[in-house]
Motif scaffolding. Structure first.
Motif, PDB file in Angstrom:
ATOM      1  N   PHE A  13      -0.871 -24.266 -22.401  1.00  0.00           N
ATOM      2  CA  PHE A  13      -1.493 -22.938 -22.369  1.00  0.00           C
ATOM      3  C   PHE A  13      -0.861 -22.015 -23.412  1.00  0.00           C
ATOM      4  CE2 PHE A  13      -2.535 -23.384 -17.557  1.00  0.00           C
ATOM      5  CZ  PHE A  13      -3.719 -24.023 -17.867  1.00  0.00           C
ATOM      6  N   PHE A  14       0.465 -21.950 -23.390  1.00  0.00           N
ATOM      7  CA  PHE A  14       1.174 -20.974 -24.215  1.00  0.00           C
ATOM      8  C   PHE A  14       1.085 -21.314 -25.702  1.00  0.00           C
ATOM      9  CE2 PHE A  14       4.269 -19.767 -20.522  1.00  0.00           C
ATOM     10  CZ  PHE A  14       3.169 -19.411 -19.747  1.00  0.00           C
ATOM     11  N   ASN A  15       1.243 -22.604 -26.039  1.00  0.00           N
ATOM     12  CA  ASN A  15       1.097 -23.007 -27.436  1.00  0.00           C
ATOM     13  C   ASN A  15      -0.317 -22.740 -27.938  1.00  0.00           C
ATOM     14  OD1 ASN A  15       3.714 -23.919 -27.283  1.00  0.00           O
ATOM     15  ND2 ASN A  15       3.288 -25.952 -28.100  1.00  0.00           N
ATOM     16  N   GLY A  16      -1.289 -22.928 -27.035  1.00  0.00           N
ATOM     17  CA  GLY A  16      -2.670 -22.650 -27.407  1.00  0.00           C
ATOM     18  C   GLY A  16      -2.877 -21.181 -27.722  1.00  0.00           C
ATOM     19  N   MET A  17      -2.285 -20.316 -26.911  1.00  0.00           N
ATOM     20  CA  MET A  17      -2.421 -18.883 -27.148  1.00  0.00           C
ATOM     21  C   MET A  17      -1.805 -18.470 -28.474  1.00  0.00           C
ATOM     22  SD  MET A  17      -1.700 -17.586 -23.231  1.00  0.00           S
ATOM     23  CE  MET A  17      -1.612 -15.847 -23.624  1.00  0.00           C
ATOM     24  N   ILE A  18      -0.644 -19.054 -28.796  1.00  0.00           N
ATOM     25  CA  ILE A  18       0.028 -18.708 -30.051  1.00  0.00           C
ATOM     26  C   ILE A  18      -0.610 -19.453 -31.226  1.00  0.00           C
ATOM     27  CG2 ILE A  18       2.192 -18.946 -31.352  1.00  0.00           C
ATOM     28  CD1 ILE A  18       2.283 -16.673 -29.390  1.00  0.00           C
ATOM     29  N   GLY A  19      -0.791 -20.778 -31.069  1.00  0.00           N
ATOM     30  CA  GLY A  19      -1.279 -21.586 -32.177  1.00  0.00           C
ATOM     31  C   GLY A  19      -2.744 -21.396 -32.495  1.00  0.00           C
ATOM     32  N   ASN A  20      -3.575 -21.231 -31.459  1.00  0.00           N
ATOM     33  CA  ASN A  20      -5.023 -21.182 -31.673  1.00  0.00           C
ATOM     34  C   ASN A  20      -5.582 -19.763 -31.778  1.00  0.00           C
ATOM     35  OD1 ASN A  20      -4.780 -23.925 -31.282  1.00  0.00           O
ATOM     36  ND2 ASN A  20      -5.539 -23.887 -29.186  1.00  0.00           N
ATOM     37  N   TYR A  21      -4.950 -18.828 -31.084  1.00  0.00           N
ATOM     38  CA  TYR A  21      -5.583 -17.520 -30.958  1.00  0.00           C
ATOM     39  C   TYR A  21      -4.787 -16.331 -31.497  1.00  0.00           C
ATOM     40  CZ  TYR A  21      -8.573 -20.206 -27.827  1.00  0.00           C
ATOM     41  OH  TYR A  21      -9.412 -21.163 -27.303  1.00  0.00           O
ATOM     42  N   LEU A  22      -3.524 -16.519 -31.833  1.00  0.00           N
ATOM     43  CA  LEU A  22      -2.726 -15.384 -32.299  1.00  0.00           C
ATOM     44  C   LEU A  22      -3.322 -14.776 -33.568  1.00  0.00           C
ATOM     45  CD1 LEU A  22      -0.121 -13.732 -31.715  1.00  0.00           C
ATOM     46  CD2 LEU A  22       1.052 -15.241 -33.335  1.00  0.00           C
ATOM     47  N   THR A  54       5.575 -13.057 -38.237  1.00  0.00           N
ATOM     48  CA  THR A  54       5.880 -14.438 -37.855  1.00  0.00           C
ATOM     49  C   THR A  54       7.123 -14.943 -38.563  1.00  0.00           C
ATOM     50  OG1 THR A  54       3.519 -14.844 -37.545  1.00  0.00           O
ATOM     51  CG2 THR A  54       4.942 -16.767 -37.697  1.00  0.00           C
ATOM     52  N   GLY A  55       7.233 -14.644 -39.856  1.00  0.00           N
ATOM     53  CA  GLY A  55       8.389 -15.089 -40.626  1.00  0.00           C
ATOM     54  C   GLY A  55       9.688 -14.522 -40.104  1.00  0.00           C
ATOM     55  N   ILE A  56       9.699 -13.217 -39.827  1.00  0.00           N
ATOM     56  CA  ILE A  56      10.904 -12.574 -39.297  1.00  0.00           C
ATOM     57  C   ILE A  56      11.255 -13.151 -37.928  1.00  0.00           C
ATOM     58  CG2 ILE A  56      11.853 -10.389 -38.439  1.00  0.00           C
ATOM     59  CD1 ILE A  56      10.192  -8.972 -40.610  1.00  0.00           C
ATOM     60  N   GLY A  57      10.225 -13.363 -37.108  1.00  0.00           N
ATOM     61  CA  GLY A  57      10.451 -13.933 -35.780  1.00  0.00           C
ATOM     62  C   GLY A  57      11.114 -15.288 -35.849  1.00  0.00           C
ATOM     63  N   LYS A  58      10.689 -16.107 -36.790  1.00  0.00           N
ATOM     64  CA  LYS A  58      11.248 -17.445 -36.916  1.00  0.00           C
ATOM     65  C   LYS A  58      12.683 -17.432 -37.432  1.00  0.00           C
ATOM     66  CE  LYS A  58       8.083 -20.098 -35.356  1.00  0.00           C
ATOM     67  NZ  LYS A  58       8.348 -20.925 -34.172  1.00  0.00           N
ATOM     68  N   VAL A  59      12.988 -16.497 -38.326  1.00  0.00           N
ATOM     69  CA  VAL A  59      14.365 -16.390 -38.838  1.00  0.00           C
ATOM     70  C   VAL A  59      15.321 -16.050 -37.700  1.00  0.00           C
ATOM     71  CG1 VAL A  59      15.922 -15.052 -40.302  1.00  0.00           C
ATOM     72  CG2 VAL A  59      13.709 -15.793 -41.188  1.00  0.00           C
ATOM     73  N   PHE A 384      13.854 -26.886 -33.566  1.00  0.00           N
ATOM     74  CA  PHE A 384      13.933 -26.020 -34.741  1.00  0.00           C
ATOM     75  C   PHE A 384      12.885 -26.435 -35.774  1.00  0.00           C
ATOM     76  CE2 PHE A 384      15.701 -25.391 -39.052  1.00  0.00           C
ATOM     77  CZ  PHE A 384      15.722 -24.010 -39.079  1.00  0.00           C
ATOM     78  N   LEU A 385      12.744 -27.742 -35.995  1.00  0.00           N
ATOM     79  CA  LEU A 385      11.769 -28.227 -36.964  1.00  0.00           C
ATOM     80  C   LEU A 385      10.342 -27.905 -36.513  1.00  0.00           C
ATOM     81  CD1 LEU A 385      13.306 -31.678 -37.963  1.00  0.00           C
ATOM     82  CD2 LEU A 385      13.229 -29.592 -39.333  1.00  0.00           C
ATOM     83  N   VAL A 390       5.528 -24.422 -37.210  1.00  0.00           N
ATOM     84  CA  VAL A 390       4.625 -23.356 -36.768  1.00  0.00           C
ATOM     85  C   VAL A 390       4.734 -22.157 -37.695  1.00  0.00           C
ATOM     86  CG1 VAL A 390       4.071 -21.747 -34.912  1.00  0.00           C
ATOM     87  CG2 VAL A 390       4.703 -24.101 -34.365  1.00  0.00           C
ATOM     88  N   SER A 391       5.972 -21.809 -38.069  1.00  0.00           N
ATOM     89  CA  SER A 391       6.204 -20.657 -38.930  1.00  0.00           C
ATOM     90  C   SER A 391       5.569 -20.841 -40.301  1.00  0.00           C
ATOM     91  CB  SER A 391       7.715 -20.427 -39.095  1.00  0.00           C
ATOM     92  OG  SER A 391       7.964 -19.334 -39.942  1.00  0.00           O
ATOM     93  N   VAL A 392       5.817 -22.012 -40.907  1.00  0.00           N
ATOM     94  CA  VAL A 392       5.247 -22.298 -42.224  1.00  0.00           C
ATOM     95  C   VAL A 392       3.723 -22.237 -42.156  1.00  0.00           C
ATOM     96  CG1 VAL A 392       4.921 -24.109 -43.962  1.00  0.00           C
ATOM     97  CG2 VAL A 392       7.196 -23.650 -43.067  1.00  0.00           C
TER      98      VAL A 392
END
Length: 456
Positions: A13-22, A54-59, A384-385, A390-392
């Motif tokens: 569910f959560f990956n879908g919300m971030i990956g598919n719909y963010l 997204t970039g800042i979040g990943k750092v 991490f990878l 996801v970040s890239v």
């Protein structure tokens, strides 16, 4: 085991919300009816606000991975080294995700950008606190490599099953819009329901069993974080496979991040029918699970991943010319979409089942050879990878999508097609790394140590 796998329903569910719909939510098309909640400014002329967030979040998130891994490996809690982390992180993980989509300020506000950035970081950090210890526990409680493949199959069925429901979010959103809700609140209501279900699954998983009943006599590492990372990176098979996993995961993230654009813009399929395309992919993928497990046991685990990389590269080639192909199927666009969905099914299944199982094999062999349990730090590098992937994907997709966009829009047809080119390159890189990976050495190494133990 099944209760422990319930966390994968939440993850789906959560990956879908971030990956598919963010991106779709915060970088909307005109047809979606969603407001532009974030500023539409572009740094250096091409980096969108969403890409920057997204970039800042990943750092920030990257720093927590080794710290959580080290804390977990060295934990002396009476309930075990791993389970206390799951119980601590479950509620923050779910709540931070939901709040991302409840940015409270007016359209285009900088305040919304800060809000989204803060809770996106909180989401990634709490994800780390939950899943690094959880993944590290698997090779400890399931030492048999073949049984682990079965575990990861169940895990993936739960994950992809919930992903299928998440893909169906557009159906529920359209029902709510037909009932009179605005697009914004229709999406928010659907997300709220999915998060509530996910939270229940997380808590059931975190209290599935007592860790101390299954794990005893682990040798805790005494090395520093930096030294532990150095030891992990000296493991050639781990590095080679992890790079292949990284590249394949980036290509998968590209597809998930931009798939609504592929389906609605390139293939010209209505948003209300998107679910059928995604359902075809998920159902086919689940049907392919036994085939993938059989191939991995009869030959090796890298064979299905090589096939997946080849198929994914083909799919991205189709995406690049998707609008031209759709023009040849006027009136049958949905059929074309379903065919593409079936094509991505094998990569979906293989990329979701096998990498974690392979990593667990590598971790187990390392523990047998060195006599130290470093499951946490290995899982940290793996997680991490995934986050880097996801970040890239999010940074590149968000920025590339804007190529060729009209002045009043954030997505252009040319940009949508170019994301397919970028993803195809990463898919080819994953193919090369999977070919290089020496699966035989790992599996035979585990058997060698197992035979020694049996002789004793």
């Amino acid at each position: 085991m099944y209760r422990y796998c319930l966390a994968d329903i939440a993850k789906g569910f959560f990956n879908g919300m971030i990956g598919n719909y963010l991106l779709y939510f915060f970088q909307p098309t005109v047809k979606s009816g969603l407001p532009n909640l974030l500023p539409q400014n572009k740094l250096l002329g091409f980096i969108t606000v969403m890409a920057l967030i997204t970039g800042i979040g990943k750092v920030v998130d990257a720093v927590t991975d080794p710290l959580v891994a080290t804390l977990s490996d060295r934990c002396n809690h009476k309930a075990g080294r791993r389970m206390p982390f799951l119980r601590f992180a479950a509620i923050p993980y779910a709540l931070s995700l939901l709040l991302i989509f409840y940015a409270p300020f007016s359209d285009g506000s900088v305040g919304n950008a800060i809000w989204v950035g803060f809770f996106l970081v909180a989401y990634y950090v709490s994800y780390t606190f939950f899943f690094i210890p959880r993944n590290a526990l698997v090779p400890e409680i399931i030492p048999d490599a073949n049984v682990r493949v079965g575990y990861y199959t169940v895990s993936t069925v739960f994950f992809m099953g919930s992903s299928a429901f998440m893909y169906g979010a557009t159906l529920f959103v359209n029902l709510l819009k037909d009932a009179g809700l605005s697009s914004l609140w229709a999406w928010r209501c659907v997300f709220t329901v999915f998060v509530a279900i996910g939270l229940i699954c997380l808590l059931l998983s975190a209290y599935a069993f007592n860790e101390e009943d299954y794990v005893q006599g682990s040798t805790k590492p005494k090395d520093s974080v930096i030294k532990s990372f150095g030891i992990v990176l000296k493991n050639r098979n781990f590095v080679v496979f992890s790079l292949g996993d990284l590249f394949s995961y980036i290509s998968l993230c590209f597809f998930e991040s931009a798939m609504l654009y592929y389906i609605t813009m390139l293939l010209n399929i209505e948003e209300s029918k998107v679910f059928y395309v995604l359902l075809a992919a998920i159902v086919t993928a689940i049907c392919l699970f036994p085939v993938i497990v059989k191939i991995s046991r009869k030959f090796n685990k890298k064979m299905p991943l090589i096939i997946a990389s080849v198929l994914f590269t083909l799919v991205f080639a189709i995406i690049y010319v998707g609008d031209k192909i759709a023009a040849m199927f006027v009136g049958y666009e949905l059929v074309l979409g379903i065919i593409v969905g079936i094509l991505v099914a094998f990569p979906f299944a293989a990329i979701n089942i096998l990498p974690q199982s392979v990593i667990s094999d590598i971790i187990q062999l390392d523990c047998l050879e060195k006599g130290v349990n470093r499951e946490g730090i290995f899982s940290a590098v793996k997680t991490f990878l995934e986050k880097i992937a996801v970040s890239v994907a999010m940074i590149i997709v968000s920025s590339v999508l804007a190529v060729g966009a009209a002045a009043d829009e954030s997505v252009g047809m040319q940009g949508v097609k170019l994301t397919g080119v970028c993803a195809g390159v990463f898919s080819l890189l994953s193919l090369v790394m999977f070919i290089i990976y020496d699966d035989k050495r790992v599996t035979e190494g585990i058997k060698k140590f197992s035979n020694k133990e049996n002789e004793k």
